[in-house]
Scaffold this active site. Structure first.
Site, PDB file in Angstrom:
ATOM      1  N   SER A 178      56.213 -45.167 -54.728  1.00 36.33           N
ATOM      2  CA  SER A 178      55.901 -43.779 -54.390  1.00 36.33           C
ATOM      3  C   SER A 178      55.800 -43.646 -52.878  1.00 36.33           C
ATOM      4  O   SER A 178      55.542 -44.628 -52.173  1.00 36.33           O
ATOM      5  CB  SER A 178      54.575 -43.373 -55.036  1.00 36.33           C
ATOM      6  OG  SER A 178      54.141 -42.105 -54.570  1.00 36.33           O
ATOM      7  N   TYR A 196      45.385 -44.768 -56.575  1.00 35.89           N
ATOM      8  CA  TYR A 196      46.824 -44.638 -56.802  1.00 35.89           C
ATOM      9  C   TYR A 196      47.607 -45.159 -55.588  1.00 35.89           C
ATOM     10  O   TYR A 196      48.548 -45.941 -55.728  1.00 35.89           O
ATOM     11  CB  TYR A 196      47.170 -43.172 -57.065  1.00 35.89           C
ATOM     12  CG  TYR A 196      48.624 -42.916 -57.397  1.00 35.89           C
ATOM     13  CD1 TYR A 196      49.121 -43.167 -58.670  1.00 35.89           C
ATOM     14  CD2 TYR A 196      49.497 -42.401 -56.435  1.00 35.89           C
ATOM     15  CE1 TYR A 196      50.450 -42.928 -58.971  1.00 35.89           C
ATOM     16  CE2 TYR A 196      50.825 -42.153 -56.731  1.00 35.89           C
ATOM     17  CZ  TYR A 196      51.296 -42.424 -58.006  1.00 35.89           C
ATOM     18  OH  TYR A 196      52.616 -42.175 -58.304  1.00 35.89           O
TER      19      TYR A 196
END
Length: 305
Positions: A173, A186
């Site tokens: 990501s 995250y």
């Protein structure tokens, strides 16, 4: 003398790679043929995992689907067969459980054969500020988003190394490159995923296993459901990405052995600026450009898989 020669070598290689990249702007990279390759995709019951399965299926591959959602996998399998997959196999597997990963991996090897393209796609997000996130959710984020990569590599990489053939794909990501407010666990897991995949790739090159390729994918946030309601402050510079577009770009990166894929292209510039600016300004740049309406998005829900 060795230091001098190594420095010259690095400089020459750097110049060559830049020239090569410039040439590829005008001359497309030749795409490899993956017909018959065994492709395993984790988290393939929905979202990008399902779309990648359809894209790989269109190239006559053998698909192996892993997810905790059996109904979702059945639907993905049906769509993959329609798209042209030579064979489709699906298995229930909780990638956060090391023993289950190894058990299902052994079953895949017996029933399907050696996996030659591994796509670590499964991911979750708690959607809570660090101090508000229960320990159990933080642990689950780390187990799914990064520890699962360790176990799948351990299970399937030995055969790739023995054959000097294969491809490791890590769906990380942009949050693995730039910290984002409200996504501490995250971001940590995705930073780890990027570092792990890059390090293994270097190990493979150092041991002469250049037939095993790696692709690290760092997209901005995708409109798949995991980040429903996210709003970017800079829709032209950093748009919320369309899932079909992302899936197609990932497959193209695999077919051309692209090591890093950042989406949108502005992420290359933003990441570079963060790395060259003084620390404080770099962090502020990443936080400012990466800021969007996360807390409103996640209010009232916890984990999305």
């Amino acid at each position: 003398m060795n230091f001098f020669l190594e420095t010259i070598k690095v400089l020459l290689l750097s110049i060559w790679y830049n020239v090569e990249s410039f040439i590829h702007i005008f001359v497309p990279t030749k795409k490899k043929n993956i017909t018959g390759e065994v492709v395993l995709i984790t988290g393939s019951g929905s979202g990008i995992g399902r779309l990648m399965a359809q894209e790989f299926a269109a190239r006559s591959t053998v698909l192996v689907l892993w997810d905790i959602n059996q109904d979702g996998m059945k639907e993905t399998a049906r769509l993959a067969k329609q798209s042209g997959a030579s064979r489709v196999h699906y298995y229930l597997c909780d990638c956060s459980d090391k023993n289950e990963v190894y058990r299902v991996a052994d079953q895949v090897k017996r029933e399907v054969g050696d996996v030659s393209i591994l796509v670590n796609n499964a991911g979750i997000v708690t959607g809570k500020k660090f101090m508000d996130a229960p320990d159990s959710l933080i642990e689950k984020t780390v187990e799914v988003n990064i520890m699962a990569h360790f176990w799948t590599y351990k299970a399937f990489l030995p055969a790739m190394i023995a054959n000097n053939h294969g491809h490791l794909v890590s769906i990380a990501s942009s949050a693995g490159l730039i910290g984002v407010n409200g996504l501490a666990d995250y971001c940590a897991s995705k930073f780890a995923a990027v570092g792990f995949a890059e390090s293994v790739g270097l190990e493979l090159l150092a041991t002469g296993k250049d037939g095993v390729k790696t692709t690290i994918v760092c997209p901005y946030f995708i409109n798949t459901g995991m980040f429903n309601g996210c709003q970017t402050k800079w829709p032209r510079l950093l748009p919320i990405l369309d899932p079909d577009y992302v899936a197609k770009k990932i497959i193209n990166a695999v077919l051309t052995d692209q090591v890093f894929l950042l989406m949108p292209k502005s992420m290359y510039l933003i990441t570079a600026l963060k790395n060259v600016l003084p620390m404080k300004q770099g962090i502020l740049l990443g936080q400012y450009l990466g800021a969007f309406n996360l807390m409103d998005t996640f209010r009232g829900r916890s984990t999305k898989q």
